[in-house]
Design an enzyme around this catalytic site. Structure first.
Site, PDB file in Angstrom:
ATOM      1  CG  ASN A  82       9.410   6.511  -8.239  1.00 57.02           C
ATOM      2  OD1 ASN A  82      10.458   6.582  -7.600  1.00 57.02           O
ATOM      3  ND2 ASN A  82       8.228   6.770  -7.706  1.00 57.02           N
TER       4      ASN A  82
ATOM      5  CE  LYS B 235      14.018  -1.868  -7.621  1.00 59.66           C
ATOM      6  NZ  LYS B 235      13.413  -1.237  -6.441  1.00 59.66           N
TER       7      LYS B 235
ATOM      8  CB  ILE C  49      14.208  -2.808  -1.871  1.00 56.95           C
ATOM      9  CG1 ILE C  49      12.945  -3.680  -1.788  1.00 56.95           C
ATOM     10  CG2 ILE C  49      15.068  -3.185  -3.071  1.00 56.95           C
ATOM     11  CD1 ILE C  49      13.156  -5.151  -1.637  1.00 56.95           C
TER      12      ILE C  49
ATOM     13  CB  THR D 190       1.577  -5.022  -1.785  1.00 55.39           C
ATOM     14  OG1 THR D 190       2.425  -3.992  -1.266  1.00 55.39           O
ATOM     15  CG2 THR D 190       1.948  -6.331  -1.127  1.00 55.39           C
TER      16      THR D 190
ATOM     17  CG  ASN E 272       6.416   5.848  -0.543  1.00 56.86           C
ATOM     18  OD1 ASN E 272       6.478   4.617  -0.456  1.00 56.86           O
ATOM     19  ND2 ASN E 272       7.359   6.562  -1.114  1.00 56.86           N
TER      20      ASN E 272
ATOM     21  CB  CYS F 133      12.486   5.910  -0.306  1.00 58.44           C
ATOM     22  SG  CYS F 133      12.988   4.219   0.037  1.00 58.44           S
TER      23      CYS F 133
ATOM     24  N   GLY G 215      -2.518   2.400  -2.177  1.00 55.49           N
ATOM     25  CA  GLY G 215      -2.457   1.831  -0.829  1.00 55.49           C
ATOM     26  C   GLY G 215      -3.411   0.678  -0.641  1.00 55.49           C
ATOM     27  N   GLY G 216      -2.903  -0.529  -0.766  1.00 55.40           N
ATOM     28  CA  GLY G 216      -3.674  -1.717  -0.410  1.00 55.40           C
ATOM     29  C   GLY G 216      -4.795  -2.086  -1.357  1.00 55.40           C
TER      30      GLY G 216
END
Lengths: 308, 255
Positions: A103, A49, A75, A271, A195, A133, A248-249
């Site tokens: 990160n 994180k 977040i 995700t 991102n 971000c 990504g996905g």
């Protein structure tokens, strides 16, 4: 065990991964939080994180919402701060032999360089700069969207950090290639893309003629962003000479193959970790199985075939 | 893959044993789950709903041997999917997660509102087994909304179609005065939790509240479901999924 042999090994410009499956920042915690589901040490690497110089409490309003093909998060980089990370989390990562990338998020060049110096002093092998971000107000998005600012930032970090340096790029720009080139020129060892995409959802409620709305704006992630990510990886791979890490996905083995075909040397699962917490390890096994069943010698050979 | 199956914990390809309508707007799904016997009242499990990104968390309503029951209202795509399941279907469940009720050996007032009755009913079954004196009161919109499987001691409906007329909150002070509980456990909409917590403070009673929030990971990683709580004189973030879902009503900072 079959997958623990070296057919999946990746030499990411000097940073060694036992396989190309990494997990994306913000979706995997700091250490072994997913140990209830899988053996985290079997992954290529986890990306922690985002960590800032001081702890951050994050945003107050609604932080997550589901969308048609993914989710939006806002977040606001809530995190424990670098000192607590070094104190509480690094020993766990070490004892469990988990390969990791820290990160890093800041809002000024000074903050980033301080973070990088601390990482350097503590022999942190790899860091990923979060320069994009979408959920924090000051600074960091500008670094990610302007190639001169990005060059300046990455150069400053490079000066104080000897470890493996990844720059995570935002898709919220006109030309991601320019940002990738700037990162490489400034001394990055790899770029990761993408991102989250900036997006919003408006929830509308109507009760007896009275309308009420809730708006959530943040980073859109999940299956819906995969074509954007694939496109970015293809374009970046053409212009940079450092490895591109695809994000990504990603949900399936086919997604992983697609990213490799696009030019990615490794991938990060984001995700989908929320949807299927064992997905990252499952993809390691599936990739190994795919390689052996199709008679490829190893991942390197598969990469060559996929990119012909 | 077999090798993976042996390694995974807390992920279950479980089986649906029953789906049944239990009121005008709610259903009960029963699931055979290997981890059923570990589950404590107030804990939750999380269900993968085909095609959707976020799992749906549900607190557990009942547990018998390997079978757990979940009460739910059809609210969107996730609950629509769960409602469509049939006996014998596979269901992808992770859990149990979170901290359940910290069961105390004290005279207990149990308060449920709407679908929030579910974890409270589970708690009541445990307290009854322990022979711990308790009173279970519950508020609903109307008679038709009351689940046919829930046994409450006192019921309140907004329209007066069953039990006393009005919100359970209207009667709470009187119930506390009369019953004289030593502890309150409550689950329901935020307003019910907040007002009950205020009342508990006035009566100087211990209170545990089961909170609800949209979740992404369910395991404390994403920080999507945080609320403000007071700890050591400071206000800090606590995740509903991992630090909760049950909190002391005194530590929650009510919005």
């Amino acid at each position: 065990m079959a997958v623990m042999n070296d057919i999946l090994n990746v030499n990411l410009n000097g940073f060694m991964l036992q396989n190309p499956i990494m997990t994306a920042s913000g979706t995997y915690g700091y250490t072994d939080e997913y140990d209830d589901f899988i053996d985290v040490a079997e992954l290529g690497a986890i990306v922690t994180k985002a960590i800032s110089l001081n702890p951050r409490v994050g945003n107050k309003h609604t932080r997550i919402t589901e969308t048609e093909a993914g989710m939006i998060n806002s977040i606001g980089l809530e995190n424990v701060g670098i000192q607590k990370f070094l104190q509480d989390k690094v020993p766990v990562l070490k004892s469990k032999k988990i390969n990791y990338v820290v990160n890093l998020a800041g809002s000024t060049i000074d903050e980033y360089t301080k973070l990088a110096e601390i990482c350097n002093d503590n022999q942190i092998k790899a860091a990923e700069l979060n320069v994009s971000c979408p959920n924090v107000k000051s600074g960091c998005l500008e670094f990610g969207t302007d190639e001169n600012s990005l060059y300046e930032l990455v150069s400053a970090v490079r000066n104080v950090y000897n470890g493996f340096l990844i720059v995570k790029l935002t898709p919220n720009v006109t030309s991601i290639e320019k940002l990738g080139i700037a990162a490489e020129k400034a001394g990055a060892n790899a770029v990761s893309a993408i991102n989250t995409l900036k997006g919003s959802q408006i929830k509308i409620n109507c009760s007896l003629g009275k309308i009420s709305k809730t708006i959530i704006t943040g980073g859109y992630s999940g299956m819906g962003i995969k074509p954007v990510a694939i496109g970015a990886v293809i374009r970046l791979s053409k212009v940079v000479n450092i490895p591109v890490i695809g994000i990504g996905g990603i949900r399936t083995l086919n997604d992983v193959l697609e990213f490799i075909a696009a030019g990615a040397e490794a991938v990060q699962i984001g995700t989908e970790n929320f949807t299927h917490p064992d997905i990252a390890q499952k993809l390691v096994y599936e990739l190994a199985e795919f390689i052996t069943q199709n008679g490829f010698k190893n991942l390197e050979e598969l990469k060559k075939e996929l990119r012909k | 893959m077999d090798v993976l199956k042996n390694k995974t914990k807390k992920i279950y390809k479980a089986k649906v044993s029953r789906v049944e309508k239990i009121s005008s707007n709610s259903h009960l799904i029963e699931i055979n789950l290997p981890s059923a016997e570990e589950i404590q009242p107030g804990q939750f499990i999380s269900i993968y709903c085909s095609g959707l990104t976020l799992r749906r968390p549900f607190s557990v309503y009942s547990q018998n041997g390997n079978t757990i029951g979940i009460m739910f209202k059809e609210r969107g795509l996730g609950t629509k999917y769960i409602k469509s399941l049939k006996s014998g279907d596979d269901i992808d469940v992770i859990g149990p997660f979170g901290n359940g009720f910290d069961i105390k050996n004290k005279k207990s007032l149990l308060i449920g509102a709407g679908i929030g009755a579910a974890p409270i009913a589970f708690l009541k079954s445990k307290l009854d087994k322990m022979k711990q004196e308790n009173l279970f009161i519950c508020g609903f919109l109307n008679k038709n909304e009351i689940p046919n499987c829930v046994n409450v001691d006192k019921v309140y409906t907004d329209d007066g179609s069953a039990g006393e007329k009005g919100s359970v909150l209207n009667y709470l002070g009187a119930v506390i005065n009369e019953y004289k509980p030593e502890i309150i456990y409550v689950c329901g909409p935020l307003i019910v939790l907040r007002e009950t917590a205020k009342l508990a403070e006035i009566f100087d009673l211990e209170i545990q509240v089961a909170m609800e929030k949209v979740m992404a990971c369910g395991i404390g990683v994403c920080r999507g479901c945080v609320i403000d709580i007071k700890k050591d004189g400071k206000i800090i973030n606590a995740s509903v999924c991992k630090d909760g879902p049950v909190f002391s009503g005194k530590e929650v900072v009510w919005q």
